[in-house]
Design an enzyme around this catalytic site. Structure first.
Site, short mmCIF file in Angstrom:
data_model
loop_
_atom_site.label_atom_id
_atom_site.label_comp_id
_atom_site.label_asym_id
_atom_site.label_seq_id
_atom_site.Cartn_x
_atom_site.Cartn_y
_atom_site.Cartn_z
N PRO A 16 1.00 -1.09 -0.35
CA PRO A 16 0.06 -0.29 0.20
C PRO A 16 1.01 1.33 -0.07
O PRO A 16 1.96 1.59 1.01
CB PRO A 16 -0.80 -0.17 1.79
CG PRO A 16 -0.32 -1.58 1.67
CD PRO A 16 0.68 -2.22 1.15
N ASN A 17 0.66 2.28 -0.62
CA ASN A 17 0.95 3.73 -0.88
C ASN A 17 1.91 3.45 -1.67
O ASN A 17 2.17 4.69 -2.10
CB ASN A 17 1.31 4.31 0.29
CG ASN A 17 -0.32 3.89 1.27
OD1 ASN A 17 -1.08 5.46 0.72
ND2 ASN A 17 0.21 3.61 2.43
N ARG A 24 4.62 10.36 -2.84
CA ARG A 24 4.36 10.52 -0.69
C ARG A 24 6.02 10.76 -0.65
O ARG A 24 7.34 9.90 -0.47
CB ARG A 24 4.71 9.29 -1.16
CG ARG A 24 4.12 8.52 0.59
CD ARG A 24 4.40 7.23 -0.18
NE ARG A 24 3.85 6.30 1.79
CZ ARG A 24 4.36 5.25 2.06
NH1 ARG A 24 4.60 4.34 1.30
NH2 ARG A 24 4.32 4.50 3.20
N TYR A 29 11.28 8.41 0.62
CA TYR A 29 11.17 7.68 -0.38
C TYR A 29 11.52 7.76 -1.72
O TYR A 29 11.47 7.32 -2.87
CB TYR A 29 9.83 6.90 -0.27
CG TYR A 29 9.14 6.30 0.39
CD1 TYR A 29 9.87 5.62 1.13
CD2 TYR A 29 7.98 7.50 2.04
CE1 TYR A 29 8.98 4.66 2.65
CE2 TYR A 29 7.84 7.04 2.74
CZ TYR A 29 8.10 5.64 3.16
OH TYR A 29 7.60 4.98 4.28
N ASN A 80 8.06 -5.62 -1.69
CA ASN A 80 7.95 -4.71 -0.42
C ASN A 80 6.61 -4.49 0.03
O ASN A 80 6.23 -3.77 -0.51
CB ASN A 80 8.53 -3.21 -0.91
CG ASN A 80 8.60 -2.25 0.23
OD1 ASN A 80 8.14 -1.91 1.06
ND2 ASN A 80 8.93 -0.97 -0.59
N ALA A 83 3.11 -1.32 4.85
CA ALA A 83 2.92 -0.87 5.87
C ALA A 83 2.63 -2.27 6.26
O ALA A 83 2.02 -2.90 7.77
CB ALA A 83 1.45 0.44 5.88
N GLU A 104 12.90 -9.22 0.90
CA GLU A 104 12.89 -8.54 1.49
C GLU A 104 12.69 -6.85 0.79
O GLU A 104 13.87 -7.44 0.86
CB GLU A 104 11.88 -8.57 2.52
CG GLU A 104 11.38 -8.15 3.48
CD GLU A 104 10.76 -8.10 5.18
OE1 GLU A 104 11.50 -8.96 5.56
OE2 GLU A 104 10.41 -7.01 5.92
N HIS A 106 12.70 -2.68 1.71
CA HIS A 106 11.94 -2.00 2.06
C HIS A 106 13.14 -0.59 1.56
O HIS A 106 14.63 -0.86 1.87
CB HIS A 106 12.06 -1.44 3.39
CG HIS A 106 11.04 -2.76 4.09
ND1 HIS A 106 10.15 -2.77 4.25
CD2 HIS A 106 11.73 -3.52 4.57
CE1 HIS A 106 9.52 -4.03 4.68
NE2 HIS A 106 10.55 -4.42 4.85
N ARG A 113 13.72 4.13 12.45
CA ARG A 113 12.85 5.06 11.52
C ARG A 113 11.44 4.98 13.48
O ARG A 113 11.99 4.61 14.14
CB ARG A 113 11.37 4.47 10.77
CG ARG A 113 12.55 4.92 9.27
CD ARG A 113 11.78 4.88 7.52
NE ARG A 113 10.25 5.73 8.30
CZ ARG A 113 9.73 5.50 7.11
NH1 ARG A 113 9.63 4.47 6.17
NH2 ARG A 113 9.09 6.90 7.14
C1 DQA Z 1 8.38 0.94 3.52
C2 DQA Z 1 8.74 0.86 4.65
C3 DQA Z 1 6.73 1.17 6.02
O1 DQA Z 1 6.95 0.63 7.24
C4 DQA Z 1 6.21 1.84 5.19
O2 DQA Z 1 4.90 1.58 5.95
C5 DQA Z 1 5.94 1.88 3.97
C6 DQA Z 1 7.53 2.01 2.83
C7 DQA Z 1 9.50 1.06 2.78
O3 DQA Z 1 10.29 0.55 1.84
O4 DQA Z 1 10.28 2.42 3.44
O5 DQA Z 1 4.89 1.67 3.43
O6 DQA Z 1 8.17 -0.38 3.25
#
Ligand code: DQA
Length: 154
Positions: A16-17, A24, A29, A80, A83, A104, A106, A113
């Site tokens: 998501p997002n 964003r 990011y 990825n 959240a 995985e 990120h 964080r």
């Molecule tokens: C994320 C880190 C997560 O905590 C966050 O909710 C994201 C992006 C990252 O790529 O750094 O949406 O996965």
């Protein structure tokens, strides 16, 4: 072509997002859009003879469905979970169903964080993690999974 050197397929899943990448929180990011990352992964995949399938969803069940759809078809997963990393037993269980290598990714360093981002529900079912290296993490993940699945540069 023998079954061992058939074209490998990697699915790249974005949670998501991540469809909002570039817009964003760019300080966290960056400014690169998701479509650019996907295109670059497809280009790099070709160099390794790997078919790249990309998928983004803001919905947990849709991500689970996409993982399940890869059963017996995909050779590895780059994910990825965004959240859902921190909450999703469902995505974890779906990944376990496939029994293929999972990387995985990120973009940000989740360990630097907020405390609620420090725990990943999928960390211990992933083959490896690439964290905090920005969008390069996706390309490094592809390089790593290519090795793991025995893809050869074409
Ligand atoms: C994320 C880190 C997560 O905590 C966050 O909710 C994201 C992006 C990252 O790529 O750094 O949406 O996965």
């Amino acid at each position: 072509m023998s079954p061992t050197n058939k074209t490998k397929t990697i699915v790249v899943l974005h949670g998501p997002n991540l469809n909002m990448l570039g817009l964003r929180e760019p300080d966290v990011y960056g400014y690169t859009r998701l479509a650019e990352i996907d295109t670059q992964l497809e280009t790099l995949g070709k160099q390794w003879g790997i078919t790249i399938q990309t998928f983004q969803s803001n919905h947990e069940g849709a991500i689970v469905d996409r993982i399940q759809a890869g059963l017996g078809i995909v050779d590895g997963i780059i994910i990825n979970p965004a959240a859902y990393t921190h909450t999703s037993i469902a995505i974890r269980d779906a990944l376990l169903t496939l029994s293929v290598p999972v990387i995985e990714v990120h973009i940000s360093n989740i360990h630097r964080r907020e405390p609620f981002r420090h725990h990943s529900m999928i960390a211990d079912v992933a083959t490896g993690q690439i964290i905090g290296l920005g969008i390069n993490g996706y390309y490094l993940a592809l390089r790593a999974i290519a090795d793991i699945i025995g893809a050869t540069p074409s």
